[in-house]
Design a protein around this motif. Structure first.
Motif, PDB file in Angstrom:
ATOM      1  N   GLY A  42      64.938  51.113  53.893  1.00  0.00           N
ATOM      2  CA  GLY A  42      65.899  51.775  54.284  1.00  0.00           C
ATOM      3  C   GLY A  42      65.289  53.099  55.034  1.00  0.00           C
ATOM      4  O   GLY A  42      65.790  54.095  55.412  1.00  0.00           O
ATOM      5  N   ASN A  43      63.930  53.215  55.107  1.00  0.00           N
ATOM      6  CA  ASN A  43      63.444  54.082  55.718  1.00  0.00           C
ATOM      7  C   ASN A  43      63.080  53.900  57.361  1.00  0.00           C
ATOM      8  O   ASN A  43      62.648  54.817  58.132  1.00  0.00           O
ATOM      9  CB  ASN A  43      61.699  54.393  55.141  1.00  0.00           C
ATOM     10  CG  ASN A  43      61.201  55.366  55.827  1.00  0.00           C
ATOM     11  OD1 ASN A  43      61.819  56.443  55.776  1.00  0.00           O
ATOM     12  ND2 ASN A  43      59.739  55.471  55.929  1.00  0.00           N
ATOM     13  N   ILE A  44      63.374  52.750  57.930  1.00  0.00           N
ATOM     14  CA  ILE A  44      63.503  52.390  59.171  1.00  0.00           C
ATOM     15  C   ILE A  44      64.631  51.908  59.732  1.00  0.00           C
ATOM     16  O   ILE A  44      65.261  50.884  59.034  1.00  0.00           O
ATOM     17  CB  ILE A  44      62.172  51.492  59.664  1.00  0.00           C
ATOM     18  CG1 ILE A  44      60.772  52.153  59.215  1.00  0.00           C
ATOM     19  CG2 ILE A  44      62.151  51.077  61.023  1.00  0.00           C
ATOM     20  CD1 ILE A  44      59.471  51.302  59.309  1.00  0.00           C
ATOM     21  N   GLY A  45      65.137  52.371  60.895  1.00  0.00           N
ATOM     22  CA  GLY A  45      66.495  51.637  61.425  1.00  0.00           C
ATOM     23  C   GLY A  45      66.435  51.402  62.756  1.00  0.00           C
ATOM     24  O   GLY A  45      65.531  52.163  63.511  1.00  0.00           O
ATOM     25  N   CYS A  68      63.884  52.226  67.364  1.00  0.00           N
ATOM     26  CA  CYS A  68      63.593  52.231  66.051  1.00  0.00           C
ATOM     27  C   CYS A  68      63.344  53.631  65.687  1.00  0.00           C
ATOM     28  O   CYS A  68      62.503  54.159  66.184  1.00  0.00           O
ATOM     29  CB  CYS A  68      62.604  51.071  65.665  1.00  0.00           C
ATOM     30  SG  CYS A  68      63.178  49.615  65.928  1.00  0.00           S
ATOM     31  N   SER A  69      63.763  54.240  64.229  1.00  0.00           N
ATOM     32  CA  SER A  69      63.386  55.303  63.962  1.00  0.00           C
ATOM     33  C   SER A  69      62.991  55.181  62.581  1.00  0.00           C
ATOM     34  O   SER A  69      63.631  54.543  61.852  1.00  0.00           O
ATOM     35  CB  SER A  69      64.827  56.204  63.960  1.00  0.00           C
ATOM     36  OG  SER A  69      65.010  56.470  65.164  1.00  0.00           O
ATOM     37  N   ARG A  70      62.191  55.927  62.326  1.00  0.00           N
ATOM     38  CA  ARG A  70      61.684  56.300  61.058  1.00  0.00           C
ATOM     39  C   ARG A  70      61.803  57.395  60.127  1.00  0.00           C
ATOM     40  O   ARG A  70      61.808  58.661  60.896  1.00  0.00           O
ATOM     41  CB  ARG A  70      59.901  56.313  60.904  1.00  0.00           C
ATOM     42  CG  ARG A  70      59.311  56.142  59.521  1.00  0.00           C
ATOM     43  CD  ARG A  70      58.032  56.275  59.632  1.00  0.00           C
ATOM     44  NE  ARG A  70      57.522  57.934  59.926  1.00  0.00           N
ATOM     45  CZ  ARG A  70      56.554  58.171  60.148  1.00  0.00           C
ATOM     46  NH1 ARG A  70      55.393  57.639  60.120  1.00  0.00           N
ATOM     47  NH2 ARG A  70      56.383  59.562  60.756  1.00  0.00           N
ATOM     48  N   VAL A  71      62.369  57.649  59.060  1.00  0.00           N
ATOM     49  CA  VAL A  71      62.742  58.756  58.396  1.00  0.00           C
ATOM     50  C   VAL A  71      61.656  59.597  57.698  1.00  0.00           C
ATOM     51  O   VAL A  71      61.449  60.645  58.022  1.00  0.00           O
ATOM     52  CB  VAL A  71      64.004  58.380  57.548  1.00  0.00           C
ATOM     53  CG1 VAL A  71      64.483  59.771  56.945  1.00  0.00           C
ATOM     54  CG2 VAL A  71      64.866  57.615  58.141  1.00  0.00           C
ATOM     55  N   VAL A  78      60.669  55.233  68.346  1.00  0.00           N
ATOM     56  CA  VAL A  78      59.901  54.734  69.302  1.00  0.00           C
ATOM     57  C   VAL A  78      60.890  53.953  70.287  1.00  0.00           C
ATOM     58  O   VAL A  78      61.983  53.069  69.492  1.00  0.00           O
ATOM     59  CB  VAL A  78      59.137  53.690  68.572  1.00  0.00           C
ATOM     60  CG1 VAL A  78      58.328  52.828  69.677  1.00  0.00           C
ATOM     61  CG2 VAL A  78      58.116  54.416  67.746  1.00  0.00           C
ATOM     62  N   ILE A  79      60.839  53.919  71.524  1.00  0.00           N
ATOM     63  CA  ILE A  79      61.788  53.291  72.263  1.00  0.00           C
ATOM     64  C   ILE A  79      60.993  52.355  73.245  1.00  0.00           C
ATOM     65  O   ILE A  79      59.891  52.853  73.926  1.00  0.00           O
ATOM     66  CB  ILE A  79      62.706  54.385  73.484  1.00  0.00           C
ATOM     67  CG1 ILE A  79      63.438  55.358  72.415  1.00  0.00           C
ATOM     68  CG2 ILE A  79      63.396  53.450  74.077  1.00  0.00           C
ATOM     69  CD1 ILE A  79      64.003  56.377  73.072  1.00  0.00           C
ATOM     70  N   CYS A  97      69.794  57.956  61.134  1.00  0.00           N
ATOM     71  CA  CYS A  97      69.100  56.605  60.988  1.00  0.00           C
ATOM     72  C   CYS A  97      69.486  55.901  59.777  1.00  0.00           C
ATOM     73  O   CYS A  97      70.065  56.748  58.962  1.00  0.00           O
ATOM     74  CB  CYS A  97      67.761  56.974  60.675  1.00  0.00           C
ATOM     75  SG  CYS A  97      66.751  55.377  60.517  1.00  0.00           S
ATOM     76  N   CYS A  98      69.764  54.895  59.920  1.00  0.00           N
ATOM     77  CA  CYS A  98      69.437  53.842  58.738  1.00  0.00           C
ATOM     78  C   CYS A  98      70.967  53.772  58.171  1.00  0.00           C
ATOM     79  O   CYS A  98      71.029  54.046  56.839  1.00  0.00           O
ATOM     80  CB  CYS A  98      68.540  54.083  58.026  1.00  0.00           C
ATOM     81  SG  CYS A  98      66.731  54.327  58.674  1.00  0.00           S
TER      82      CYS A  98
END
Length: 144
Positions: A42-45, A68-71, A78-79, A97-98
């Protein structure tokens, strides 16, 4: 029944009940072709945008695009587009996110268009057919 046959049967049954490893996981797309998935933690979406984007978002270069995003421990995005290296944004400003979407299970991969991702307990690794990509985990965020 000899012990060797019983052991072989037990081993065969155990492996047939185990989940498949390194499976290509299908993630459903919205009506406009957008795909969302998260790491099991659940930390990356991640959000995949098809070429041309959607009615509410168009990628800068026309797409397709994987974002993608990291919380945690800090929020990063990152794109990755179809051309050039991935862009790592260390302070993206927005922090949504997420959501509750499909989880890309550990050991599984996902692919669409020029992009593919591999989920593991170490983190999420994604790449494009152009050779560029990124890695996200709680400990690390890199783009190439």
């Amino acid at each position: 029944m000899p012990a060797r046959i019983v052991s072989a049967a037990l081993i065969a049954t155990t492996f047939s009940l185990s989940p498949a490893f390194a499976a290509n996981q299908t993630v459903p797309a919205s009506a406009e072709g957008q795909i969302e998935f998260n790491a099991p933690s659940g930390n990356i979406g991640c959000i995949y945008m098809p070429k041309g984007g959607t009615s509410t978002y168009q990628p800068r270069d026309g797409g397709p695009e994987l974002s993608c995003s990291r919380v945690e421990p800090s929020y990063v995005t990152v794109i990755l587009g179809p051309n050039g290296p991935a862009t790592l944004i260390k302070n993206p400003g927005e922090q949504g996110c997420c959501s509750d979407v499909t989880k890309l299970q550990y050991g599984n991969s996902w692919s669409k268009g020029p992009f593919s991702c591999q989920s593991s307990t170490k983190g999420l690794s994604c790449s494009g057919s152009n050779g560029h990509g990124f890695f996200l985990s709680k400990a690390k965020a890199t783009a190439k």
